[in-house]
Enzyme design. Structure first.
Site, PDB file in Angstrom:
ATOM      1  N   ARG A   2     -10.490 -11.475   1.982  1.00  0.00           N
ATOM      2  CA  ARG A   2     -11.322 -12.558   1.443  1.00  0.00           C
ATOM      3  C   ARG A   2     -10.610 -13.903   1.530  1.00  0.00           C
ATOM      4  O   ARG A   2     -11.256 -14.950   1.585  1.00  0.00           O
ATOM      5  CB  ARG A   2     -11.728 -12.228   0.008  1.00  0.00           C
ATOM      6  CG  ARG A   2     -10.598 -12.154  -0.988  1.00  0.00           C
ATOM      7  CD  ARG A   2     -10.939 -11.335  -2.215  1.00  0.00           C
ATOM      8  NE  ARG A   2     -10.996  -9.914  -1.900  1.00  0.00           N
ATOM      9  CZ  ARG A   2     -11.314  -8.974  -2.792  1.00  0.00           C
ATOM     10  NH1 ARG A   2     -11.609  -9.314  -4.037  1.00  0.00           N
ATOM     11  NH2 ARG A   2     -11.347  -7.703  -2.452  1.00  0.00           N
ATOM     12  N   LYS A  38       0.834  -1.195   0.000  1.00  0.00           N
ATOM     13  CA  LYS A  38       0.000   0.000   0.000  1.00  0.00           C
ATOM     14  C   LYS A  38       0.877   1.256   0.000  1.00  0.00           C
ATOM     15  O   LYS A  38       2.043   1.212   0.410  1.00  0.00           O
ATOM     16  CB  LYS A  38      -0.887   0.034   1.258  1.00  0.00           C
ATOM     17  CG  LYS A  38      -1.967  -1.029   1.343  1.00  0.00           C
ATOM     18  CD  LYS A  38      -2.709  -0.886   2.659  1.00  0.00           C
ATOM     19  CE  LYS A  38      -3.811  -1.922   2.788  1.00  0.00           C
ATOM     20  NZ  LYS A  38      -4.934  -1.646   1.866  1.00  0.00           N
TER      21      LYS A  38
END
Length: 496
Positions: A354, A280
């Site tokens: 996920r 990120k």
């Protein structure tokens, strides 16, 4: 803080500060009339003079001399036609903003007889007392554990809330609200704790401590060796780049009948998210300590259940890992086999939530659940779509979705349903595995839920994307405690 209910005449309750409501237009509540009479018509005089407008969430403090109270806090509650539960919440929050740091040591709050617009389930006195209790705990929250200089202790020590009677239903509603507020505050504590302390093993310790504190909670923790033996390779893949090992945390609350199927809560517990190899940007990365917001809300909800002991069975499963980049971390292009046996091509290691959730969703089948609700700070796309007001909701069952939406409306912890159509599934196609872990930029929240739905086909399931609602950025940075009110309300509607 000492909280209690009272049904005595307001002049019979000794307190430093009286809190009453004055509407902008419409009939005054009975407690406001009683206060005005005790004060010789002072409130009515100030209203006529224009000093008290009654505009919603306006707050005026009136110092008194030689009166039953040292001061009166007058809360504006707006026009009768505009007095929705949402506006009433704003008025309560404004009231607490004045009261919590004021000079009073005790307060009598007379707001539960303020009428609201809406259905009976929303506008009943029980619902108002529930909300008042929740707001009291929520608004008194502070997080100063890591401040070397602590703020001075609040003078306010005792709060009494006026009720129309002493019926058990009123007390239960108020206590439920207080417990929900405490659950929210516990959720906030976990979310605000720095990631050098709050890591997967530490989270597992909090679950064990909860089992020690409450006899009705049973906790089991699976370590990396146990998960490897089971084949939970996607959780392990996410944790490979960190020195902090992943954990699967299972907490069980059995308050219902032995034969009753449990409601299952599944929480994403990424205690820090760098993005892994798909790193990120550095700006704002400190806020990625709240990527365990889903697990924090599960903890908070379980705390409410442990305190209130409803007749329902609930199982909580938390998939905890830290997503870090090092020489052992998963790479874009890696293929892993999930607990279900299906394979996943990891195209982006920053779509890690996920991956931990899919193994957890497969694992919970062993409990033969009545319904499964997972919650996760899953996608930035949800913030773009819904902002910070509504939680994104996707589900494979209309009845379950509608129940969660209704719980959100009742509590003001609102959600908005997004489609989970088969047409979106093709975005997850992979040339090399059964599926990819990302579906591209379009409909990012939906394709994330599509991924999860493939592991939840055997039961009723709903997914709550709380990326925009579990955390405040900016000057007021910190965890919000959502969606604990929604979850508690939903579960309580199914308690025996």
């Amino acid at each position: 803080m000492n909280f209690s209910l009272s049904s005595k005449a307001i002049t019979a309750t000794k307190t430093d500060c009286l809190v009453i409501a004055v509407p902008e237009k419409g009939e005054w509540p009975e407690t406001t009339k009683a206060a005005d009479e005790a004060l010789g018509g002072l409130i009515k005089q100030l209203e006529k003079a224009g000093d008290l407008t009654g505009k919603n969430a306006s707050v005026n403090t009136l110092p008194l001399v030689d009166q039953p109270w040292q001061r009166v806090v007058v809360v504006g509650t707006g026009k009768d036609s505009d007095r929705t539960p949402a506006n009433f919440r704003k008025a309560l929050i404004a009231m607490m903003g004045v009261l919590k740091d004021g000079p009073s040591k005790s307060a009598l709050i007379c707001l539960a007889d303020t009428s609201l617009q809406g259905e009976d389930a929303v506008s009943s006195e029980e619902a108002r007392l529930n909300l008042i209790g929740r707001i009291l705990e929520d608004q008194l929250y502070t997080f100063t554990e890591f401040k070397s200089e602590k703020p001075p202790a609040r003078k306010l020590k005792k709060v009494v809330v006026q009720a129309s009677g002493s019926a058990k239903a009123l007390k239960d509603a108020f206590n439920q609200g207080l417990a929900t507020g405490r659950g929210m505050n516990y959720t906030k504590d976990l979310g605000n704790t720095p990631p050098n302390i709050c890591h997967p093993v530490w989270l597992a310790e909090q679950a064990k401590n909860m089992a020690k504190e409450y006899d009705c909670i049973k906790t089991e923790v699976l370590d990396e060796k146990q998960m490897e033996k089971l084949g939970m390779n996607t959780i392990l893949a996410v944790g490979k780049g960190s020195k902090q090992p992943p954990r699967l945390i299972v907490m069980e609350y059995r308050g219902g009948k032995a034969k009753d199927k449990p409601y299952v809560l599944v929480g994403k517990g990424i205690t820090f998210d760098t993005g892994g190899i798909s790193l990120k940007p550095g700006e704002g990365m400190d806020e990625m300590k709240y990527d365990m917001g889903g697990s924090a809300s599960v903890f908070g909800t379980m705390k409410v259940l442990a305190e209130t002991k409803p007749k329902i069975n609930v199982v909580a499963v938390i998939a905890a890992a830290e997503n870090m980049p090092d020489g052992g971390a998963s790479r874009p292009g890696d293929i892993v086999t999930t607990l279900s046996g299906m394979t996943v091509e990891i195209l982006n290691t920053d779509a890690e939530g996920r991956l931990v959730l899919c193994d957890a969703l497969t694992y919970v089948k062993k409990f033969d659940p009545e319904a499964v609700v997972d919650m996760a700070t899953l996608t930035g796309a949800c913030i773009i779509a819904l902002g910070n007001q509504a939680t994104g909701l996707l589900s494979n069952n209309d009845e379950l979705a509608n129940e969660l939406l209704a719980a959100g409306e009742r509590t003001g912890d609102r959600a908005w349903r997004l489609p989970l159509w088969d047409e979106y599934q093709s975005q997850l196609d992979s040339n090399f595995a059964d599926m990819a872990n990302i579906g591209g930029r379009p409909a990012g929240t939906i394709t994330a839920a599509c991924f999860l739905s493939r592991f939840a086909k055997d039961y009723r399931w709903a997914h709550l994307d709380i990326a925009g609602t579990a955390w405040n950025s900016g000057k007021a940075k910190g965890a919000t405690g959502r969606p604990v009110p929604l979850l508690v309300d939903y579960l309580m509607t199914h308690a025996g």
